[in-house]
Design a protein around this motif. Structure first.
Motif, PDB file in Angstrom:
ATOM      1  N   ASN B  51       0.801  -1.215   0.000  1.00 21.33           N
ATOM      2  CA  ASN B  51       0.000   0.000   0.000  1.00 21.33           C
ATOM      3  C   ASN B  51       0.837   1.270   0.000  1.00 21.33           C
ATOM      4  O   ASN B  51       0.485   2.255  -0.631  1.00 21.33           O
ATOM      5  CB  ASN B  51      -0.908  -0.008   1.219  1.00 21.33           C
ATOM      6  N   SER B  52       1.919   1.228   0.713  1.00 24.92           N
ATOM      7  CA  SER B  52       2.754   2.428   0.792  1.00 24.92           C
ATOM      8  C   SER B  52       3.288   2.808  -0.583  1.00 24.92           C
ATOM      9  O   SER B  52       3.269   3.967  -0.972  1.00 24.92           O
ATOM     10  CB  SER B  52       3.917   2.197   1.749  1.00 24.92           C
ATOM     11  N   ALA B  53       3.733   1.803  -1.295  1.00 24.12           N
ATOM     12  CA  ALA B  53       4.272   2.065  -2.628  1.00 24.12           C
ATOM     13  C   ALA B  53       3.183   2.616  -3.545  1.00 24.12           C
ATOM     14  O   ALA B  53       3.389   3.553  -4.300  1.00 24.12           O
ATOM     15  CB  ALA B  53       4.856   0.792  -3.216  1.00 24.12           C
ATOM     16  N   ASN B  55       0.507   4.228  -2.649  1.00 26.33           N
ATOM     17  CA  ASN B  55       0.169   5.583  -2.243  1.00 26.33           C
ATOM     18  C   ASN B  55       1.251   6.571  -2.636  1.00 26.33           C
ATOM     19  O   ASN B  55       0.971   7.716  -2.958  1.00 26.33           O
ATOM     20  CB  ASN B  55      -0.052   5.637  -0.740  1.00 26.33           C
ATOM     21  N   LEU B  56       2.453   6.107  -2.570  1.00 23.75           N
ATOM     22  CA  LEU B  56       3.560   6.970  -2.945  1.00 23.75           C
ATOM     23  C   LEU B  56       3.412   7.373  -4.404  1.00 23.75           C
ATOM     24  O   LEU B  56       3.495   8.545  -4.758  1.00 23.75           O
ATOM     25  CB  LEU B  56       4.875   6.230  -2.753  1.00 23.75           C
ATOM     26  N   ARG B 117      -1.527  11.640   3.473  1.00 20.79           N
ATOM     27  CA  ARG B 117      -2.096  11.923   2.144  1.00 20.79           C
ATOM     28  C   ARG B 117      -3.534  11.440   2.048  1.00 20.79           C
ATOM     29  O   ARG B 117      -3.918  10.739   1.111  1.00 20.79           O
ATOM     30  CB  ARG B 117      -1.252  11.283   1.040  1.00 20.79           C
TER      31      ARG B 117
END
Lengths: 348, 348
Positions: B51-53, B55-56, B117
DNA sequence: TTGTACGCGTTATCAT
DNA sequence: ATGATAACGCGTACAA
C-alpha cells in the motif's frame, strides 16, 4: 496548495537531502546550527514528511491495527480510546476495523498486515477457533484482549492474551446469587455458534456454580439470544427476557452475561409488572460505567477495562520492540454488589 | 515468511512488471490468458500489493480520517461503526483519531492529511471557532457532522455540514416541558469555553423557549458542567444535578442537553429521594438506544444518527469523486415522549 | 559534518 | 498486448 518535499526544503536551505533527513530524525551527526535552520524552514513552509514514502523505505509502517469483533460498543469504546492514547504516545498510528460476526478476524488481519505493512495487531473480543497454522501466517505479533478461550493445542509462544477468567468470574457471580438464597436463577446468554466464545465460558461458569451447590439445571431458565440479533445489545436482552417470561418458568434471580443484556432484560421485567430487586434480582457482567447510574444500580462483575486496554497496547509495543515475550495475563475481576440484587424474600 | 513483490510475480510468470500491474488493476489491454495465469500465481504465493508504494506513486492514499472530539462515546460509537461500514464498501480505509478537548481538531487534521495523504476528513462533534484561512489550508474536502454552529463569515463553499438544528430542537424540548405545565425548568449544560458549541446552542434553545413563553430565566436553575469534567459523561450529569439540588432552587423539570447527562442526573435525584417523573420530570437530548431501556424510559430528542452517519460518509465520498458539491444538510429531529416527563402535578 | 546516489514497490508513459 | 523505464519521496551507505 504547495506541498513541499524533502528536496524542496534541502534546496531552500542550500543543503543536501540527507542533512534534512538527519535533522528530522534527530541524528546525532549534524551541526546544531544547520539543524536549527532546517527546522525553521520546515516550520515556515509547513513541510510534513510523506508517510507512504517513509513506510516504503522502512518496509513497515509505524502502525498497528485494532480489530473489534462482536459485543457491545459500550464496552469496547473505552478500550479503543485508551489504546488510541497509547498509540499516540508511541507515535504509532492506529487502524481500526470492526469485524462482522461472520467474518474471520484472522483472515482480515492477514490481509491488513500485508496491505499496510502493520507492525502488530490487537484483537478485541472475538473468538479463537483458529488453527495454529493460520496463526503462524500472521507475520507480526498480536495480542488478544477480552477474547474467548484459546484452544489448548495452540502454542502459547505464538500469541499474547489478556483478559479475565470469564468462567471463574461468571461462576463467582452465580455463587453470589446462590449465597443470597436464590435457587431458581435464570440466565441470558449470547454466544457464537462454535468454539469457546466469551458467552459460552460465562455459561459454563453458571453451570459450575449450580453444580457445586447441588442445584439442578433447569433448561427452561437458560435463555439464548437469537443468533440473528446483535449478541450483546440491550434489545437482545429485552427480547430474551420476554421469551423467558413467556416460557412461564419461575425464577427469583436473573443473570445476564453482559450489562447491556441485563439492562434490556430489566426493561422487560418492568413491563411485565415485575420489580427489581423485590420480585427478581438481576445481575450483569462487564461493569460498564452505566451500570452504576441506572436505578436500581446494577450488581455486576467489573473487568478492569482501563488496565486491560493499557496493558494490551503496551504489551504489543513491547513485543514489537523486542522488550518482552508473549504473555498470557489474567486479571482479577471484581464483584460489585449493588442494588439490583438482594437476598431472596423468605416469605414467598 | 516470504513476502513476494510485484517483481517476484512477474519473474514467476515470465512477464514484465507492468503486465502484472495491469492484471491487478483490471486494465483492459491485457490478454485474458496472461491475466488468468498472473492472478493464479498471485493467489498461490499470497502476494498483496504494498500500500505504501501505491500511495507513494498515486500521491494520495485511498483513505479518510475520522476525527472525534468531545461528547460521549455512547453517541458516537454507532456513527463510527456506520461510517466504517461505508468506507469498507468504497474500499477506503479509515483512520480514527480521538481529539482531546483542548486540542485543535483542524491543526490535527492538517497534520494527518499531509502525513497520510488522506483524501478527506470527517469531523465528528467538536466545534468550529476556526478561521476561514485555516480551513483553506486543509487541502482535502471535509465534512462536519453533529458539530456546533459554524461562524457565518466562513464561506459555505469551503465545507460540508451535517446535523440537526440544535437550537431549534432544544427549544422544542423545552417548549414541550412548558406545555406540560412546567415553569421552573432546570437545565444541565456542558459547553466548550468559546464559540458556538453544541452545548451552547442547546442552551440558547432553552432561553428561546422560556423567553417566548414569558418565563423569566432563573440563573440558579442553569447548571454548567465543570470545565474539568468530561463534558457529556454520566458522572458530569450526576455531579451537576447534585450541585443543582444543593443550590436549593426548586424545579419541577430538569432538562439535560445530553441523554448521558440526564441519566447521571436521574441518579442524583434518586439519591436525594426524588422520584422521576412524580417529583421531577426529566428529559434529555440525543436519543441514544439506552434512553429507551432505562426505567423510567427517557423523554428525549432523537437525532437520526444512522441517517446522519451514512450521509456524512457518502457525501464525503461524493465530494472526493467530484460527484457533488459541498452541502449543508439539516435533519429533522424527533421528540420522543416517554416516561420520564409528565404534566406538572397541580396539587403541588 | 555534509552531499551523492541508489533502492524501496508501485504505476504510468512510452516504445515495441 | 507487452516490456523497459522513469518517476513518487524518503532513508542511508558511502564517499568526500
Amino acid at each position: 496548495m504547495f506541498e513541499p518535499t524533502i528536496k524542496d526544503i534541502a534546496r531552500l536551505c542550500g543543503v543536501g537531502v540527507s542533512t534534512v533527513s538527519r535533522a528530522i530524525n534527530n541524528h546525532p551527526d549534524i551541526n546544531p546550527e544547520t539543524k536549527e535552520k532546517i527546522l525553521r524552514t520546515i516550520e515556515e513552509y509547513g513541510y510534513v514528511p510523506n508517510n507512504s514514502a517513509r513506510n516504503l523505505k522502512r518496509s513497515d509502517a509505524k502502525a498497528i491495527a485494532v480489530l473489534v469483533k462482536g459485543m457491545s460498543n459500550l464496552f469496547f469504546a473505552n478500550m479503543i480510546e485508551i489504546i488510541e492514547g497509547e498509540c499516540k504516545k508511541k507515535h504509532y498510528s492506529m487502524e481500526l476495523s470492526y469485524i462482522e460476526a461472520d467474518e474471520d478476524e484472522v483472515d482480515m488481519a492477514q490481509r491488513l498486515v500485508k496491505e499496510k505493512r502493520l507492525r502488530g495487531i490487537i484483537f478485541l473480543g472475538g473468538m479463537f477457533a483458529h488453527s495454529e497454522e493460520k496463526l503462524k501466517k500472521l507475520s507480526v505479533p498480536f495480542v488478544f484482549s477480552t477474547a474467548g478461550a484459546i484452544p489448548e493445542n495452540i502454542s502459547k509462544s505464538l500469541y499474547s492474551n489478556i483478559g479475565v477468567d470469564d468462567r471463574r468470574e461468571s461462576r463467582r457471580m452465580v455463587d453470589y446469587l446462590i449465597g443470597l438464597g436464590h435457587r431458581r436463577i435464570a440466565i441470558i446468554v449470547a454466544e457464537a455458534e462454535e468454539g469457546q466464545s466469551i458467552g459460552r465460558l460465562r455459561l459454563e461458569g453458571y453451570y459450575d456454580a449450580l453444580r457445586e451447590s447441588g442445584i439442578e439445571v433447569n433448561p427452561g431458565l437458560v435463555c439464548h439470544v437469537s443468533q440473528k440479533m446483535i449478541p450483546f445489545s440491550m434489545e437482545s436482552g429485552y427480547l430474551a427476557a420476554k421469551k423467558l417470561l413467556a416460557g412461564g418458568e419461575e425464577f427469583t434471580a436473573l443473570y445476564a452475561v453482559a450489562d447491556t443484556l441485563a439492562i434490556g432484560a430489566e426493561r422487560a421485567l418492568y413491563e411485565a409488572g415485575l420489580s427489581v430487586p423485590d420480585d427478581v434480582s438481576v445481575s450483569g457482567y462487564d461493569g460498564i460505567e452505566l451500570a452504576n447510574y441506572i436505578t436500581p444500580s446494577l450488581t455486576t462483575v467489573r473487568q478492569p477495562i482501563e488496565k486491560m486496554a493499557r496493558e494490551t497496547a503496551r504489551l504489543l509495543f513491547d513485543i514489537i520492540s523486542g522488550k518482552r515475550q508473549h504473555q498470557h495475563i489474567v486479571y482479577e475481576a471484581e464483584l460489585l454488589e449493588r442494588e439490583s440484587a438482594k437476598a431472596v424474600d423468605l416469605r414467598k
